[in-house]
Design an enzyme around this catalytic site. Structure first.
Site, short mmCIF file in Angstrom:
data_model
loop_
_atom_site.label_atom_id
_atom_site.label_comp_id
_atom_site.label_asym_id
_atom_site.label_seq_id
_atom_site.Cartn_x
_atom_site.Cartn_y
_atom_site.Cartn_z
N TRP A 101 0.81 -1.21 0.00
CA TRP A 101 0.00 0.00 0.00
C TRP A 101 0.84 1.26 0.00
O TRP A 101 0.42 2.29 -0.57
CB TRP A 101 -0.99 -0.01 1.17
CG TRP A 101 -2.15 -0.91 0.89
CD1 TRP A 101 -2.46 -2.07 1.52
CD2 TRP A 101 -3.14 -0.73 -0.13
NE1 TRP A 101 -3.58 -2.64 0.95
CE2 TRP A 101 -4.03 -1.84 -0.05
CE3 TRP A 101 -3.37 0.25 -1.10
CZ2 TRP A 101 -5.11 -1.98 -0.91
CZ3 TRP A 101 -4.45 0.11 -1.95
CH2 TRP A 101 -5.31 -1.00 -1.86
N ASP A 171 -0.77 6.77 6.53
CA ASP A 171 -1.96 6.00 6.17
C ASP A 171 -2.13 4.96 7.27
O ASP A 171 -1.50 3.91 7.26
CB ASP A 171 -1.76 5.33 4.81
CG ASP A 171 -2.92 4.40 4.44
OD1 ASP A 171 -3.87 4.26 5.24
OD2 ASP A 171 -2.86 3.78 3.36
N LYS A 195 -12.07 -0.84 8.73
CA LYS A 195 -11.23 -1.74 9.53
C LYS A 195 -11.66 -1.68 11.01
O LYS A 195 -12.22 -2.63 11.54
CB LYS A 195 -9.75 -1.36 9.42
CG LYS A 195 -9.27 -1.07 8.02
CD LYS A 195 -9.21 -2.29 7.13
CE LYS A 195 -8.50 -1.96 5.82
NZ LYS A 195 -8.46 -3.07 4.88
#
Length: 360
Positions: A101, A171, A195
């Site tokens: 990511w 992030d 999440k």
């Protein structure tokens, strides 16, 4: 037999939040509207929004010079919004490569900025986060971006880097609210909701006020952190139901001991699962170095990869779902976010032991 969803996202919600949502979300109030129907300009929604913002600020012990934004979309939107809002007069941004990511974020930022690789993770096993010293931060860097927990790779930073006067941007999609966090170490934190925050379709941005003065002249108004902060996340219609669910999750975290309690439980869950992997004599293998292993996303493999499909089938028979690893990597992955109870981890460990007895 209880079923447990180990998906990396959208992920499991706390049972108590689901029960509360069943009672509140689709019930019409005295105004004749349910939560999904109330205008975002009305007093009822604004009160709910203020409650969610205040509850989150309390959980994080948020310093007074930070603003909380509730924005539509996912974390990938922020891959563009961060450079558009933070570059200011600079053309340079630093990014640390810690896995899948972070590289996606870096590639998007390169459309807007001259990107410098500040640090890089070890690309061969055992995997590890980038070393915390020797980072390359060129003069004039507008910010330094990290992904402290890599959802795909199962890699987590053991500590934060010292970037000096360069604002640190994170992030934190898969790690925010899983343990206490010193927000003052960051210039900006963003995290998609699916999440540990709530349902998909919303992203939190926590930004230091001095950084709100940097947006590019052509940044679209709904994507401007400054304008969204000025208008309390209501420049355009915000994701109203997602914000309401997020507020419920914040209440649940607070009612269950706050971030310190979340951190202790999450460390215990992950330690139990990693111990089972490490004690398997190589039947199961975790490729991430000890000290760099994620407590949120436990990545592991079978020594005989041909057994992976059989393991997934055996797990599903026990109600243990969504354990398949990311399509780019394969193997197995168990996501142990806040809402995953210890009973779910125990059930997975029992399944692993039984499978090893049958095939080991």
């Amino acid at each position: 037999m209880s079923a447990f969803n180990f998906a990396s996202g959208p992920a499991r919600l706390p049972d108590a939040v689901l029960a509360r949502a069943q009672q509140e979300l689709l019930r019409r109030g005295a105004d004749g509207a349910c939560v999904a129907e109330r205008p975002f300009t009305g007093a009822a929604f604004r009160a709910m929004l203020a409650h969610a913002r205040q509850r989150l600020a309390e959980l994080l012990a948020l310093p007074d010079n930070y603003r909380i934004l509730f924005l539509a979309g996912g974390a990938m939107h922020q891959f563009s919004m961060v450079p558009l809002n933070l570059l200011g007069h600079s053309r340079r941004a630093a990014y640390a490569d810690s896995g899948y990511w972070s590289r996606r974020a870096m590639a998007e930022a390169a459309r807007y900025a001259e990107v410098t690789l500040a640090a890089q993770f070890a690309g061969s096993a055992p995997l590890a986060a980038p070393p915390l010293d020797g980072w390359q931060l060129p003069a004039g860097s507008a910010y330094c971006h990290i992904t402290p927990n890599e959802t795909v790779d199962g890699v987590a930073y053991p500590a934060l880097p010292d970037c000096g006067s360069v604002p640190l941007v994170a992030d934190a999609t898969s790690s925010l609210l899983t343990a206490p966090l010193d927000v003052s170490r960051f210039g900006l934190i963003y995290a998609a909701a699916q999440k540990n925050i709530g349902i998909a379709g919303m992203t939190l941005v926590i930004v230091r006020e001095d950084l709100l003065q940097r947006p590019a002249p052509l940044v679209p108004t709904p994507f401007s952190y400054r304008v969204q902060a000025e208008q309390h996340s209501c420049v355009n219609t915000p994701p109203t139901v997602a914000i309401h669910l997020a507020g419920m999750v914040f209440d649940w975290i607070a009612d269950n001991g706050g971030l310190a309690a979340m951190g202790e439980i999450n460390r215990r869950k992950a330690a139990q699962l990693y111990a089972a992997i490490d004690a398997s004599g190589g039947f199961y293998h975790a490729p991430v170095a000890i000290g760099h292993r994620s407590t949120s996303n436990v990545r592991f493999h079978l020594a005989d990869a041909a057994l992976t499909e059989a393991f997934l089938a055996a797990a599903e028979e026990r109600g243990l779902t969504n354990l398949r690893g990311h399509s780019q990597i394969g193997g197995l992955r168990a996501s142990l976010y806040n809402a995953m109870p210890e009973a779910g981890v125990a059930a997975l460990i029992a399944c692993m032991a039984d499978f090893m007895r049958r095939y080991g």
